[in-house]
Scaffold this active site. Structure first.
Site, short mmCIF file in Angstrom:
data_model
loop_
_atom_site.label_atom_id
_atom_site.label_comp_id
_atom_site.label_asym_id
_atom_site.label_seq_id
_atom_site.Cartn_x
_atom_site.Cartn_y
_atom_site.Cartn_z
N LYS A 136 109.29 19.50 50.81
CA LYS A 136 108.23 19.59 51.81
C LYS A 136 108.83 19.70 53.21
CE LYS A 136 104.32 17.02 53.76
NZ LYS A 136 103.36 15.91 53.58
N HIS A 273 103.87 50.15 16.98
CA HIS A 273 102.82 49.88 17.96
C HIS A 273 101.93 48.71 17.54
CE1 HIS A 273 104.18 53.42 19.98
NE2 HIS A 273 103.86 54.20 18.96
#
Length: 510
Positions: A136, A273
């Site tokens: 922070k 596929h």
């Protein structure tokens, strides 16, 4: 004022060289517990946290850094005169660098014998608090959570190039790391209480590889794996040969593994596929592959083959006859590897857990969200199936119907699959109407359709599919049932002497 570094790490990889570098740059080292001992044993002048706080570690080390003398030094804005005056009044010195990594919660989670008490003790409190405070306040100090950053950080500090952007990058890494850590803990607790679908679904993944591109070359992509990927996950596979997997390879391989897990007998699955172009079961793995290949010798070219038995030299010779993208198997014999590795472009993946069937959740992304569901892995109970026609299936038909039902659930909807003697002979996938899927499957099967069985992933809304099947010689059908017009399809079956089974379970696959 001398620069100060707070160091407290569980993973001590590269710790001593990093600390030595900091000392050479004029840093004073403050540390805790095992990290302090490691530094002192290396002859480094480290100070224990208790000497800074004036308060001893308590509660078996659960409380040692949770103190204003520590967090005041982490959170003070060092360009804020008011903050610095408050530190001075309280006798707190600011920190310039924080190096922390956390208790090994994930590593303990991997141990199936770990008790709840052991897991609880691996939940770090002070570490995340220090990391988050320092991250922070990245505008004022440097925070390091990853040992792989040690060298770069030392170089930046030595060259005075540890600028705001560099510190922000390190801070972002901290918040990613603590979020990952907390997500694992959240998952653990939800699993413990059986909270399968919490109001906030928090998952975390680890980057496995950067892919060359996604489904198409203009799309960027990467592969992320679950921290505790199950044994049957593609992420657990060992690549023995070939270039890196592509995005489409991974999709197809995962689909192939899902199909393979349906079968206990020697089985081979060929995928293109994400749809099966051939599935075969046999007395041995070579016979199974030969059935899968014969199912569709055209579509298998450039596809993926997954096998649930070791690849033998004889099978390897067959596999090497055509171009395949990937072969996945629980193992490869020495002779098989010698044959297959002569082909430069084939990828060989060894996955010992191909038959593992532990349940998983399926996640599918949509724009701005994700769909989550149980995997479609409920076993079929023949005792609950209902024969709705005048003629009952023969035992051979039952065997083929069960095979077809296992296979069709892995075909994109609308799906129709034809099977005979433990082999797919026709697959109709992803059509907008069911009779269209049936026509594709029947055309592929050709003369083999006579005497075969049909599996449908969902009910027949009209009798046209059954009529088409009857004209091609299909003798038995398995489908969920549940249409308002079921009786129309049953009547057609009775007219042609076809046996029909209703399962009461649908297998849509979108």
């Amino acid at each position: 004022m001398r620069k100060r570094a707070l160091i407290s790490v569980s993973d001590k990889t590269g710790l001593v060289p990093f600390a030595e570098g900091l000392v050479k740059l004029g840093y004073e080292l403050i540390s805790t517990g095992g990290t302090l001992r490691t530094l002192q044993e290396a002859g480094l002048p480290a100070i224990q946290v208790a000497d800074v706080t004036g308060f001893p570690e308590i509660l078996d080390g659960r409380v040692k850094t949770l103190h204003p003398m520590i967090h005041g030094g982490l959170l003070a804005k060092q360009d804020d005169d008011n903050h610095m005056a408050q530190l001075d009044e309280a006798g707190i010195a600011p920190f310039n660098l924080v190096c922390v990594n956390l208790y090994p919660f994930k590593e303990t989670l991997k141990n199936e014998d770990a008790t709840t008490a052991e897991m609880i003790e691996q939940i770090d409190i002070g570490g995340p608090s220090m990391l988050r405070a320092a991250a922070k306040n990245y505008a004022s100090l440097t925070v390091v959570v990853d040992p792989s950053d040690y060298e770069d950080v030392l170089n930046d500090l030595a060259k005075d190039t540890n600028d705001l952007q560099a510190r922000q990058r390190l801070a972002a890494k901290v918040f990613t790391h603590t979020a990952h850590y907390d997500a694992l803990i959240a998952q653990y607790f939800n699993d413990q209480i059986g909270n399968v679908y919490p109001n906030t679904y928090t998952v975390t993944y680890e980057k496995s590889s950067k892919l060359r591109y996604g489904e198409n070359p203009h799309q960027e992509a990467a592969f992320y794996q679950a921290p505790l990927a199950p044994a049957h996950s593609l992420a657990q596979a060992e690549q023995l040969h070939g270039k890196a997997l592509s995005y489409n390879n991974i999709q197809d391989a995962d689909a192939a593994l899902g199909m393979l897990r349906e079968f206990d007998a020697p089985a081979a699955v060929a995928v293109k596929h994400m749809n099966p172009c051939g599935i075969g079961c046999g007395d041995d793995i070579l016979a199974a592959y030969e059935k899968a290949y014969a199912s569709d010798p055209v579509s298998i070219f450039g596809g993926i083959v997954a096998l649930n038995r070791e690849v033998t030299p004889a099978l390897a010779e067959k596999l090497s006859d055509i171009f395949l993208e990937i072969v996945i198997a629980p193992d490869f014999s020495e002779g098989a590897l010698a044959t297959l590795t002569q082909k430069q472009n084939i990828r060989l993946l060894k996955l010992a857990g191909v038959t593992d069937r532990r349940p998983v959740h399926k996640l599918t992304s949509v724009t701005g969200g994700v769909l989550i569901q149980d995997a479609d892995d409920q076993p079929f109970d023949r005792a609950k199936a209902v024969c709705v026609t005048d003629r009952q299936p023969t035992e051979q038909e039952w065997s083929d119907l069960l095979f077809a039902w296992k296979a069709v659930k892995h075909v994109k909807s609308n799906a129709i699959l034809l099977a005979k003697d433990g082999q797919t002979i026709g697959v109709g996938a992803g059509q907008m109407n069911r009779v269209g899927a049936a026509k594709i499957a029947l055309e592929q099967a050709g003369d083999q359709a006579k005497g075969c069985v049909m599996g449908s992933d969902a009910f027949f809304p009209m009798p046209d599919t059954v009529e088409t099947a009857a004209k091609h010689g299909v003798t038995a059908i398995i489908q969920p049932g549940g249409s308002k017009r079921d009786q129309d399809s049953i009547d057609v079956c009775n007219q042609y002497g076809i046996a029909m089974i209703h399962t009461g379970m649908r297998h849509f696959k979108h």
